[in-house]
Design an enzyme around this catalytic site. Structure first.
Site, PDB file in Angstrom:
ATOM      1  N   ASP A   8      28.188  -3.747  -2.361  1.00 57.71           N
ATOM      2  CA  ASP A   8      29.494  -3.242  -2.754  1.00 57.71           C
ATOM      3  C   ASP A   8      30.059  -2.596  -1.480  1.00 57.71           C
ATOM      4  O   ASP A   8      29.324  -2.427  -0.505  1.00 57.71           O
ATOM      5  CB  ASP A   8      29.306  -2.206  -3.872  1.00 57.71           C
ATOM      6  CG  ASP A   8      30.586  -1.463  -4.206  1.00 57.71           C
ATOM      7  OD1 ASP A   8      31.638  -2.113  -4.289  1.00 57.71           O
ATOM      8  OD2 ASP A   8      30.521  -0.233  -4.400  1.00 57.71           O
ATOM      9  N   ASP A  10      33.123   0.245  -1.288  1.00 62.07           N
ATOM     10  CA  ASP A  10      33.513   1.658  -1.446  1.00 62.07           C
ATOM     11  C   ASP A  10      32.424   2.464  -2.154  1.00 62.07           C
ATOM     12  O   ASP A  10      31.966   2.093  -3.230  1.00 62.07           O
ATOM     13  CB  ASP A  10      34.821   1.738  -2.237  1.00 62.07           C
ATOM     14  CG  ASP A  10      35.987   1.167  -1.450  1.00 62.07           C
ATOM     15  OD1 ASP A  10      36.512   1.886  -0.591  1.00 62.07           O
ATOM     16  OD2 ASP A  10      36.340  -0.004  -1.684  1.00 62.07           O
TER      17      ASP A  10
HETATM   18 MG   LIG Z   1      31.670   1.220  -5.220  1.00 56.07          MG
END
Ligand SMILES: [Mg+2]
Length: 217
Positions: A8, A10
């Protein structure tokens, strides 16, 4: 056998979630309103289509705002804080280990490609052969679309891949796509439900990627 590692972005590679929240919270304050952290944690990892802060402000204030000016001020403040962030602990070690093990790497993020690729390039984080972002798919997380798109690009089956996620919706997306999933809660997501994850770590620096692959074995 594990052949793919999908990150992922962020809250996982860079802990952008706090600056993103902080920048919006300051704008709410300027309008005499509060943006609660409790509420914000519920929208994290779901993409910008899910919640529109300007529309929320307009509704709560009962007036029309200068959307462009607000977004510009928000972006400036957010970037100020994001530029001070360091890559999260363990990310570089995991990248090096995956490369050494011949495991392909990808990124699956509900954020825009411009945001994700911009930061990856700025931080010289390379080696991701397949990057799929919010603008590449119809449905953001928790739908499995982003993970399925990365798997297809990498030519790796779901059971041969490990996802690393900091949010509950990200974990649900990875599991819905059939990947193994390691959850690493971040500053803004500690209260999320990580029950579907195969493993929960306090930080990627806690355990090596090699060890995780052995455990998932
Ligand atoms: Mg995230």
């Amino acid at each position: 056998m594990i052949r793919g590692l999908v990150f992922d972005f962020d809250g996982l590679i860079l802990d952008t979630e706090l600056p993103v929240y902080q920048a919006w919270a300051e704008i709410y304050q300027r309008h005499g309103l509060e943006l609660s952290a409790e509420f914000w944690t519920t929208i994290i990892g779901r993409g910008s289509d899910y919640f529109d802060p300007v529309a929320d402000l307009e509704q709560r204030l009962g007036l029309e705002l200068d959307r462009e000016a607000i977004q510009a001020a928000r972006r400036t403040r957010e970037m100020e804080m994001v530029m001070d962030l360091r890559v999260m602990p363990g990310v570089n070690e995991w990248r090096q280990q995956a490369t050494a093990m011949g495991v392909g790497m990808g990124v699956a993020s509900s954020s825009s490609r411009r945001w994700v690729v911009g930061h990856l390039e700025r931080l010289a984080l390379d080696g991701f052969s397949c990057i799929r972002c919010g603008d590449d798919v119809e449905r953001a997380k928790p739908a499995p679309d982003l993970y399925l798109a990365v798997l297809e690009c990498m030519g790796v089956a779901a059971h041969e891949a490990v996802a690393v996620e900091d949010s509950g919706s990200g974990v649900r997306a990875a599991k819905a796509a059939g990947l193994h999933c390691v959850a690493v809660p971040s500053s803004m997501t500690a209260g999320h439900d990580f029950a579907p994850a195969d493993l929960i770590l306090g930080s990627l620096a806690e355990v090596s990627f090699r060890e995780v692959v052995a455990r998932l074995g």
